[in-house]
Design a protein around this motif. Structure first.
Motif, PDB file in Angstrom:
ATOM      1  N   THR A  84       0.848  -1.134  -0.039  1.00 15.16           N
ATOM      2  CA  THR A  84       0.186  -0.144   0.026  1.00 15.16           C
ATOM      3  C   THR A  84       0.993   1.315  -0.035  1.00 15.16           C
ATOM      4  OG1 THR A  84      -1.692  -1.171   1.048  1.00 15.16           O
ATOM      5  CG2 THR A  84      -1.778   1.385   1.238  1.00 15.16           C
ATOM      6  N   CYS A  85       0.567   1.956  -1.087  1.00 15.97           N
ATOM      7  CA  CYS A  85       1.165   3.440  -0.927  1.00 15.97           C
ATOM      8  C   CYS A  85       2.649   3.629  -0.672  1.00 15.97           C
ATOM      9  CB  CYS A  85       0.222   4.327  -0.197  1.00 15.97           C
ATOM     10  SG  CYS A  85       0.235   6.114  -0.654  1.00 15.97           S
ATOM     11  N   TYR A  86       3.007   4.217   0.578  1.00 16.21           N
ATOM     12  CA  TYR A  86       4.163   4.278   1.204  1.00 16.21           C
ATOM     13  C   TYR A  86       5.208   2.919   0.906  1.00 16.21           C
ATOM     14  CZ  TYR A  86       7.469   6.665   4.443  1.00 16.21           C
ATOM     15  OH  TYR A  86       8.610   7.332   5.056  1.00 16.21           O
ATOM     16  N   ASP A  87       4.380   1.858   1.301  1.00  8.80           N
ATOM     17  CA  ASP A  87       5.142   0.502   1.019  1.00  8.80           C
ATOM     18  C   ASP A  87       6.105   0.523  -0.274  1.00  8.80           C
ATOM     19  OD1 ASP A  87       4.213  -0.567   3.317  1.00  8.80           O
ATOM     20  OD2 ASP A  87       2.659  -1.647   2.411  1.00  8.80           O
ATOM     21  N   ILE A  88       5.395   0.868  -1.197  1.00  3.69           N
ATOM     22  CA  ILE A  88       6.255   0.671  -2.771  1.00  3.69           C
ATOM     23  C   ILE A  88       7.616   1.567  -2.872  1.00  3.69           C
ATOM     24  CG2 ILE A  88       5.269   2.833  -4.181  1.00  3.69           C
ATOM     25  CD1 ILE A  88       5.217  -0.957  -5.083  1.00  3.69           C
ATOM     26  N   GLU A  89       7.693   2.660  -1.861  1.00  9.65           N
ATOM     27  CA  GLU A  89       8.873   3.449  -1.743  1.00  9.65           C
ATOM     28  C   GLU A  89       9.880   2.919  -1.061  1.00  9.65           C
ATOM     29  OE1 GLU A  89       7.876   7.618  -0.548  1.00  9.65           O
ATOM     30  OE2 GLU A  89       5.855   7.459  -1.312  1.00  9.65           O
ATOM     31  N   PHE A  90       9.862   1.572  -0.636  1.00  9.39           N
ATOM     32  CA  PHE A  90      10.911   0.625   0.177  1.00  9.39           C
ATOM     33  C   PHE A  90      11.303  -0.677  -0.711  1.00  9.39           C
ATOM     34  CE2 PHE A  90       8.894   3.513   3.172  1.00  9.39           C
ATOM     35  CZ  PHE A  90       9.876   3.584   3.899  1.00  9.39           C
ATOM     36  N   PRO A  91      12.467  -0.230  -1.495  1.00  8.08           N
ATOM     37  CA  PRO A  91      12.649  -1.560  -2.529  1.00  8.08           C
ATOM     38  C   PRO A  91      12.975  -2.858  -1.865  1.00  8.08           C
ATOM     39  CG  PRO A  91      14.173   0.393  -2.728  1.00  8.08           C
ATOM     40  CD  PRO A  91      13.307   0.690  -1.624  1.00  8.08           C
ATOM     41  N   GLU A  92      13.195  -2.998  -0.797  1.00 11.34           N
ATOM     42  CA  GLU A  92      13.613  -4.280  -0.120  1.00 11.34           C
ATOM     43  C   GLU A  92      12.208  -4.970   0.193  1.00 11.34           C
ATOM     44  OE1 GLU A  92      16.130  -1.182   1.583  1.00 11.34           O
ATOM     45  OE2 GLU A  92      14.072  -1.286   1.266  1.00 11.34           O
ATOM     46  N   ILE A  93      10.965  -4.494   0.480  1.00 14.67           N
ATOM     47  CA  ILE A  93       9.892  -5.253   0.566  1.00 14.67           C
ATOM     48  C   ILE A  93       9.203  -5.640  -0.471  1.00 14.67           C
ATOM     49  CG2 ILE A  93       8.168  -3.458   0.532  1.00 14.67           C
ATOM     50  CD1 ILE A  93       8.442  -5.991   3.252  1.00 14.67           C
ATOM     51  N   VAL A  94       9.670  -4.953  -1.619  1.00  9.04           N
ATOM     52  CA  VAL A  94       9.240  -5.403  -3.142  1.00  9.04           C
ATOM     53  C   VAL A  94      10.047  -6.640  -3.440  1.00  9.04           C
ATOM     54  CG1 VAL A  94       8.464  -4.818  -5.369  1.00  9.04           C
ATOM     55  CG2 VAL A  94       8.233  -2.950  -3.507  1.00  9.04           C
ATOM     56  N   ARG A  95      11.153  -6.407  -3.261  1.00  8.89           N
ATOM     57  CA  ARG A  95      12.176  -7.399  -3.790  1.00  8.89           C
ATOM     58  C   ARG A  95      11.810  -8.823  -2.947  1.00  8.89           C
ATOM     59  NH1 ARG A  95      17.010  -7.333  -6.254  1.00  8.89           N
ATOM     60  NH2 ARG A  95      15.900  -5.978  -7.404  1.00  8.89           N
TER      61      ARG A  95
ATOM     62  N   HIS B  86       3.293  15.830  -5.126  1.00 10.93           N
ATOM     63  CA  HIS B  86       4.721  15.572  -4.430  1.00 10.93           C
ATOM     64  C   HIS B  86       4.485  14.183  -4.121  1.00 10.93           C
ATOM     65  CE1 HIS B  86       5.192  19.852  -4.143  1.00 10.93           C
ATOM     66  NE2 HIS B  86       6.408  19.762  -4.502  1.00 10.93           N
ATOM     67  N   GLY B  87       3.464  13.839  -3.279  1.00  7.30           N
ATOM     68  CA  GLY B  87       3.053  12.546  -2.950  1.00  7.30           C
ATOM     69  C   GLY B  87       2.950  11.428  -3.992  1.00  7.30           C
ATOM     70  N   PHE B  88       2.002  11.960  -4.830  1.00  9.13           N
ATOM     71  CA  PHE B  88       1.652  11.280  -6.012  1.00  9.13           C
ATOM     72  C   PHE B  88       2.769  10.683  -6.895  1.00  9.13           C
ATOM     73  CE2 PHE B  88       0.893  11.199 -10.627  1.00  9.13           C
ATOM     74  CZ  PHE B  88       0.136  10.182 -10.935  1.00  9.13           C
ATOM     75  N   TYR B  89       3.702  11.775  -7.276  1.00  8.26           N
ATOM     76  CA  TYR B  89       4.999  11.360  -7.964  1.00  8.26           C
ATOM     77  C   TYR B  89       6.025  10.521  -7.441  1.00  8.26           C
ATOM     78  CZ  TYR B  89       3.034  14.062 -12.034  1.00  8.26           C
ATOM     79  OH  TYR B  89       2.502  14.481 -12.935  1.00  8.26           O
ATOM     80  N   ARG B  90       6.027  10.593  -5.893  1.00  7.00           N
ATOM     81  CA  ARG B  90       6.863   9.769  -5.346  1.00  7.00           C
ATOM     82  C   ARG B  90       6.256   8.334  -5.322  1.00  7.00           C
ATOM     83  NH1 ARG B  90       6.587  13.487  -0.947  1.00  7.00           N
ATOM     84  NH2 ARG B  90       4.778  12.644   0.236  1.00  7.00           N
ATOM     85  N   VAL B  91       4.961   8.064  -5.106  1.00  9.28           N
ATOM     86  CA  VAL B  91       4.541   6.614  -5.377  1.00  9.28           C
ATOM     87  C   VAL B  91       4.814   6.344  -6.751  1.00  9.28           C
ATOM     88  CG1 VAL B  91       2.460   5.295  -5.249  1.00  9.28           C
ATOM     89  CG2 VAL B  91       2.811   7.153  -3.338  1.00  9.28           C
ATOM     90  N   ARG B  92       4.445   7.169  -7.681  1.00 11.73           N
ATOM     91  CA  ARG B  92       4.288   6.739  -9.096  1.00 11.73           C
ATOM     92  C   ARG B  92       5.500   6.392  -9.545  1.00 11.73           C
ATOM     93  NH1 ARG B  92       0.920   7.434 -13.472  1.00 11.73           N
ATOM     94  NH2 ARG B  92       2.130   6.532 -15.458  1.00 11.73           N
TER      95      ARG B  92
END
Length: 286
Positions: free
Chosen positions: A153-164, A184-190
């Protein structure tokens, strides 16, 4: 294997009853069924719309009241998934755990009535300070008729380790419900969605809330766009975008996911980022 997925750019607006919420959700599900989709994604925090129903004094409900709607939320999405024979990621809904803490939980509704849950793992400062939200404690991947998926969810995708970790556990598709209030928040996630797709050679389906809840603190502004994202390699569009919506519009975004193409690029792509990772230096913690 190939299947069709869709993501809802869910338009938030103040409502008076749960039935109004149910009517809006049902509209999007019916719309998706007309396109023959097998998976449908709703955005993060869509059930905050229920807070606008308000109390006896006309004030918005507080976040700790939202779990009161959990049974109705589960019944609604379970029924729709069964009736329309599709998998639905019902965005996220705030639940209360046995110890009384609040969690932001993504729910996967299977057509056979099964429900899988993934608590949001990384919590933003505003969720902690404004809503006293607590973090989930583990990552799961979920088996479906169309392969393995994960919900981050959202902020989670900003952490490469958890997706790996999700890819190492077998997930080929990440469903990423999101809720951001500004560019700002939208483009961080995108941008992070694109990075994670390249790094792990996976698909990412993401969407966010649009519209406004004028009564509800922290939900007065929303900036969102759905997108269905692929690795940047020759079998896919050059920008890695299979489909995307019109920013801040009320709409549905649809695309087909071909899992065989992922296997092809992992084995013979222009780059083979999944195969070439250095697990001797940075293991895939599972």
């Amino acid at each position: 294997m190939k299947y069709r997925t869709a993501a809802v750019q869910y338009k938030l607006a103040d409502i008076d009853t749960f039935d109004q919420f149910a009517e809006q959700v049902t509209h999007y599900v019916r719309n998706a069924s007309e396109y023959g989709v097998q998976f449908l994604l709703f955005p993060e925090f869509l059930t905050t719309q229920l807070m606008s129903i308000g109390d006896e004094q006309g004030n918005a409900l507080t976040i700790d009241r939202l779990p009161e709607f959990t049974d109705s939320y589960l019944d609604l999405f379970r029924t729709l998934a069964s009736e329309y024979s599709l998998y639905i990621v019902g965005g996220t809904h705030v639940i209360k755990t046995d110890d009384g803490s609040l969690r932001n939980a993504a729910h996967l509704f299977h057509p056979n009535g099964k429900i899988d849950v993934q608590h949001k793992i990384h919590i933003t400062p505003s969720e902690v300070e404004g809503w006293n939200m607590s973090a989930g404690e583990g990552l799961e991947v979920f088996e479906t008729e169309y392969g393995m998926i994960a919900m981050l969810t959202c902020y989670d995708i900003e952490f490469p380790e958890i997706v790996r970790m999700a890819r190492a556990k077998g997930a080929d598709v990440i469903f990423c419900p999101s809720c951001t209030d500004d560019r700002h928040g939208f483009y961080r996630v995108r941008y992070c969605c694109h990075a994670r797709a390249v790094e792990n050679q996976i698909y990412i389906v993401t969407t966010g809330t649009v519209g406004s809840l004028r009564k509800v603190d922290l939900m007065r502004a929303n900036f969102g766009q759905a997108a269905i994202i692929a690795p940047n390699d020759i079998p896919f569009p050059p920008a890695g975008i299979l489909s995307e919506g019109i920013i801040n519009d009320d709409m549905l975004v649809v695309a087909d996911l071909d899992l065989a193409l992922l296997e092809d690029v992992r084995a013979r792509g222009s780059v083979t980022t999944w195969r070439d990772r250095r697990t001797d230096l940075y293991p895939d913690w599972q």
